[in-house]
Design a protein around this motif. Structure first.
Motif, mmCIF file in Angstrom:
data_model
loop_
_atom_site.group_PDB
_atom_site.id
_atom_site.type_symbol
_atom_site.label_atom_id
_atom_site.label_comp_id
_atom_site.label_asym_id
_atom_site.label_seq_id
_atom_site.Cartn_x
_atom_site.Cartn_y
_atom_site.Cartn_z
ATOM 1 N N LYS A 162 -12.761 7.634 -3.708
ATOM 2 C CA LYS A 162 -12.973 6.561 -2.726
ATOM 3 C C LYS A 162 -12.916 5.172 -3.361
ATOM 4 C CE LYS A 162 -15.641 9.562 0.340
ATOM 5 N NZ LYS A 162 -16.920 9.808 1.036
ATOM 6 N N ILE A 163 -11.934 5.021 -4.257
ATOM 7 C CA ILE A 163 -11.692 3.710 -4.859
ATOM 8 C C ILE A 163 -10.692 2.977 -3.975
ATOM 9 C CG2 ILE A 163 -10.827 2.466 -6.887
ATOM 10 C CD1 ILE A 163 -11.556 4.951 -8.546
ATOM 11 N N ARG A 164 -11.099 1.905 -3.358
ATOM 12 C CA ARG A 164 -10.239 1.158 -2.459
ATOM 13 C C ARG A 164 -9.349 0.199 -3.251
ATOM 14 N NH1 ARG A 164 -10.069 4.397 0.259
ATOM 15 N NH2 ARG A 164 -11.334 4.996 2.034
ATOM 16 N N ILE A 165 -8.030 0.355 -3.110
ATOM 17 C CA ILE A 165 -7.079 -0.530 -3.771
ATOM 18 C C ILE A 165 -6.706 -1.695 -2.851
ATOM 19 C CG2 ILE A 165 -4.787 -0.692 -4.826
ATOM 20 C CD1 ILE A 165 -5.076 2.282 -5.542
ATOM 21 N N ILE A 166 -6.343 -1.348 -1.606
ATOM 22 C CA ILE A 166 -6.022 -2.386 -0.610
ATOM 23 C C ILE A 166 -6.954 -2.199 0.584
ATOM 24 C CG2 ILE A 166 -4.218 -3.422 0.828
ATOM 25 C CD1 ILE A 166 -2.164 -2.215 -1.140
ATOM 26 N N ASN A 167 -6.634 -1.228 1.421
ATOM 27 C CA ASN A 167 -7.505 -0.807 2.508
ATOM 28 C C ASN A 167 -7.209 0.663 2.772
ATOM 29 O OD1 ASN A 167 -5.260 -0.633 4.457
ATOM 30 N ND2 ASN A 167 -5.295 -2.880 4.393
ATOM 31 N N GLU A 168 -7.968 1.290 3.659
ATOM 32 C CA GLU A 168 -7.856 2.741 3.841
ATOM 33 C C GLU A 168 -6.459 3.169 4.256
ATOM 34 O OE1 GLU A 168 -10.196 6.449 6.007
ATOM 35 O OE2 GLU A 168 -10.863 4.385 6.356
ATOM 36 N N LYS A 169 -5.861 2.468 5.236
ATOM 37 C CA LYS A 169 -4.533 2.868 5.725
ATOM 38 C C LYS A 169 -3.462 2.669 4.654
ATOM 39 C CE LYS A 169 -5.174 2.336 10.712
ATOM 40 N NZ LYS A 169 -4.982 3.779 10.946
ATOM 41 N N ASP A 171 -3.946 2.589 1.448
ATOM 42 C CA ASP A 171 -4.208 3.529 0.356
ATOM 43 C C ASP A 171 -3.660 4.916 0.690
ATOM 44 O OD1 ASP A 171 -5.393 1.495 -0.957
ATOM 45 O OD2 ASP A 171 -7.441 2.255 -0.847
ATOM 46 N N GLU A 172 -3.721 5.308 1.961
ATOM 47 C CA GLU A 172 -3.139 6.578 2.384
ATOM 48 C C GLU A 172 -1.624 6.554 2.226
ATOM 49 O OE1 GLU A 172 -4.469 7.336 6.330
ATOM 50 O OE2 GLU A 172 -6.496 7.895 5.723
ATOM 51 N N PHE A 173 -1.023 5.403 2.512
ATOM 52 C CA PHE A 173 0.421 5.251 2.322
ATOM 53 C C PHE A 173 0.775 5.347 0.839
ATOM 54 C CE2 PHE A 173 3.934 2.354 1.261
ATOM 55 C CZ PHE A 173 4.962 2.981 1.939
ATOM 56 N N LEU A 174 -0.014 4.694 -0.008
ATOM 57 C CA LEU A 174 0.225 4.737 -1.446
ATOM 58 C C LEU A 174 0.071 6.154 -1.985
ATOM 59 C CD1 LEU A 174 -1.636 1.491 -2.630
ATOM 60 C CD2 LEU A 174 0.837 1.898 -2.634
ATOM 61 N N LEU A 175 -0.817 6.917 -1.366
ATOM 62 C CA LEU A 175 -1.047 8.303 -1.777
ATOM 63 C C LEU A 175 0.243 9.117 -1.663
ATOM 64 C CD1 LEU A 175 -3.319 10.290 -2.678
ATOM 65 C CD2 LEU A 175 -3.610 10.871 -0.273
ATOM 66 N N MET A 176 1.077 8.811 -0.653
ATOM 67 C CA MET A 176 2.360 9.484 -0.476
ATOM 68 C C MET A 176 3.465 8.791 -1.273
ATOM 69 S SD MET A 176 2.155 12.212 1.335
ATOM 70 C CE MET A 176 3.880 12.451 1.715
ATOM 71 N N PHE A 177 3.421 7.465 -1.354
ATOM 72 C CA PHE A 177 4.489 6.702 -2.005
ATOM 73 C C PHE A 177 4.492 6.880 -3.520
ATOM 74 C CE2 PHE A 177 6.042 2.680 -3.891
ATOM 75 C CZ PHE A 177 7.334 2.695 -3.391
#
Length: 201
Positions: A162-169, A171-177
């Motif tokens: 739960k380390i926030r880089i930008i925001n939740e949405k 971060d979910e995109f970055l998780l796939m990218f």
């Protein structure tokens, strides 16, 4: 090999690790730094090691570069496929997931597709090196594969912890990218090695 490393290696080691550091429940950023470092490297060390173990029974010092490359990505590809089965089996055991239609698992399918390619690429690096030329196994190549594997996992670890880089949405995109970047890198590594071999196909 994925179920083996998860059930017989990673799970017992993680249990011992938690006992040593007196960790209860899920891992969080409040855990000791030593624990977090081992926690982050544990998957890559155990998985990369177990993926190449079968190769030592194949007398790799006697095989040509073409065969070595094939052995490398087949071992990685096989591990990636078994990981799909292992995760999917876990999902089937979760009653809350049973009612979802198959098309809602598109994200899972994409992520697992990436995972198969990444595992194949990592094993190629572990057994043949990072450069275009294909070399026999060395411990340094395994270290490179472990470090790359850890880099691939960084996005998943930041999300899990739960380390926030930008925001939740985002971060979910970055998780796939993030894994997609490594897919491109590993496909390029494999293709470059294939181009150095005459009459590969």
């Amino acid at each position: 090999s994925c179920p083996i490393v998860n059930l017989l290696v990673k799970a017992p080691l993680l249990k011992i690790l938690k006992e040593v550091f007196n960790i209860h429940g899920n891992t969080t950023l409040k855990a000791p730094i030593g624990y977090l470092i081992i926690f982050i490297f544990l998957p890559s060390i155990t998985e990369e090691t177990i993926k190449i173990l079968p190769s030592f029974f194949l007398k790799l010092y006697n095989v040509d570069s073409k065969t070595l490359l094939r052995i490398a990505y087949i071992l990685g590809f096989g591990f990636g496929i078994s990981e799909i089965w292992y995760i999917a089996h876990g999902i089937t055991k979760n009653p809350s997931m049973a009612g979802y239609p198959f098309f809602l698992f598109g994200g899972f399918a994409t992520e697992r597709f990436f995972g198969v390619i990444i595992h194949a690429g990592l094993t190629v690096v572990a057994l043949t090196g990072l450069k275009k030329d294909i070399k026999s196994f060395s411990f340094l190549n395994l270290v490179f594969a472990i470090l790359l594997h850890t880099a691939v996992n960084i996005s998943a670890f930041t999300y899990q912890l739960k380390i926030r880089i930008i925001n939740e949405k985002m971060d979910e995109f970055l998780l796939m990218f993030w894994p997609a970047i490594f897919v491109i890198i590993f496909v390029n590594i494999i293709l470059n090695k294939i181009r150095t071999l005459e009459g590969y196909f």
